[in-house]
Scaffold this motif. Structure first.
Motif, mmCIF file in Angstrom:
data_model
loop_
_atom_site.group_PDB
_atom_site.id
_atom_site.type_symbol
_atom_site.label_atom_id
_atom_site.label_comp_id
_atom_site.label_asym_id
_atom_site.label_seq_id
_atom_site.Cartn_x
_atom_site.Cartn_y
_atom_site.Cartn_z
ATOM 1 N N ILE A 18 0.868 -1.181 0.000
ATOM 2 C CA ILE A 18 0.000 0.000 0.000
ATOM 3 C C ILE A 18 0.904 1.229 0.000
ATOM 4 C CG2 ILE A 18 -1.708 1.329 1.317
ATOM 5 C CD1 ILE A 18 -2.859 -1.226 2.370
ATOM 6 N N ARG A 211 -9.744 3.970 6.696
ATOM 7 C CA ARG A 211 -9.959 2.687 6.024
ATOM 8 C C ARG A 211 -8.640 1.979 5.722
ATOM 9 N NH1 ARG A 211 -14.609 5.025 2.105
ATOM 10 N NH2 ARG A 211 -16.355 4.744 3.535
ATOM 11 N N ARG A 212 -8.656 0.658 5.836
ATOM 12 C CA ARG A 212 -7.508 -0.204 5.547
ATOM 13 C C ARG A 212 -6.282 0.112 6.412
ATOM 14 N NH1 ARG A 212 -6.417 0.392 -0.390
ATOM 15 N NH2 ARG A 212 -7.985 2.001 -0.491
ATOM 16 N N THR A 213 -6.518 0.662 7.577
ATOM 17 C CA THR A 213 -5.404 1.065 8.440
ATOM 18 C C THR A 213 -5.702 0.729 9.897
ATOM 19 O OG1 THR A 213 -4.988 2.928 6.933
ATOM 20 C CG2 THR A 213 -3.944 3.050 9.103
#
Ligand SMILES: Nc1ncnc2c1ncn2[C@@H]1O[C@H](COP(=O)(O)OP(=O)(O)OP(=O)(O)O)[C@@H](O)[C@H]1O
Ligand SMILES: [Mg+2]
Length: 234
Positions: A18, A211-213
């Motif tokens: 990412i 998000r995604r963290t």
């Protein structure tokens, strides 16, 4: 206030695959796995004087230091006021404006509610700030139109892989935005607060959503010093 000393034990490792954009805010990257995800739209919410515009300029200044091109769309303050505010922290945006790497765009939302991407495309910008998106909610009639407009805007930003800060005015503790839509459509929400208990006043930063963290869930005391916003305990 909660103890914030050990907050980074789980947030220090940066996952591979990412791409992250450094925020420029001292201490913040460690709390969000290295920075904002490239292409994300982040809401920066807070009351008046909470530090939203300083946070935003600090984020763009970081991009400029890495050789990126950046755009600041201002719906309320004049570009000249923002230039002067930034100079206090040593951020001389004018220097980058001359090089064509940075642009302040003054937008009158009452005249035109559409956002243009001409400059961002031309400059191949990677970071943009819209300060503040709350103004749009004053000219868009209802919640469903606002949701539609924001989704459309975010889609255009993402198509260009722009990593964006949407500044949002929160009127009180319970409301992160005026219509209560912005926080749902954004990928992340950072709350800046000015608090006072008795004779003591202080500033706090809270990551409400990212998000995604796997992010810090603590309230972090912050300070606005001569280099901008700094997280005091990470
Ligand atoms: N050099 C400085 N040192 C310390 N604090 C400062 C400095 N400059 C500004 N501040 C603080 O930052 C506040 C302004 O921050 P900023 O303009 O980012 O707020 P904002 O959240 O954008 O407010 P608004 O909603 O009114 O636009 C000032 O009211 C002051 O408290
Ligand atoms: Mg402001």
């Amino acid at each position: 206030m909660e103890n914030t000393k050990n907050v980074n034990s789980k947030a220090s490792a940066v996952p591979k695959g990412i791409e992250r954009m450094k925020t420029g805010v001292s201490g913040l990257d460690k709390l969000i796995k290295g920075g904002f995800i490239k292409g994300a739209t982040i809401l920066v919410s807070g009351g008046t004087g909470a530090g939203k515009s300083i946070f935003s300029m600090q984020y763009l200044w970081e991009g400029l230091q890495s050789g990126e091109s950046c755009v600041y769309i201002t719906l309320e303050e004049t570009a000249e006021d923002l230039r002067q505010d930034a100079l206090v922290f040593g951020w001389d945006f004018k220097e980058y404006e001359k090089k064509g790497k940075f642009k302040f765009i003054e937008k009158n939302i009452l005249e035109d509610t559409n956002f243009e991407f001409f400059d961002m495309d031309n400059m191949k910008a990677s970071r943009v700030v819209i300060d503040s998106i709350s103004l749009l909610s004053l000219v868009v009639e209802d919640k469903s139109s606002m949701r539609g407009r924001l989704k459309e805007l975010i889609k255009s930003l993402k198509e260009r892989k722009l990593t964006t800060l949407l500044v949002s005015e929160s009127l009180d503790e319970k409301h992160l935005s005026i219509l209560g839509i912005e926080e749902f459509v954004a990928d992340g929400v950072i709350i800046l607060k000015y608090t006072s208990v008795g004779a003591q006043a202080g500033r706090l930063l809270f990551i409400r959503k990212m998000r995604r963290t796997n992010h810090s869930e603590k309230l972090h005391p912050i300070k606005i010093g001569n280099k901008g916003i700094q997280i005091l305990s990470v």
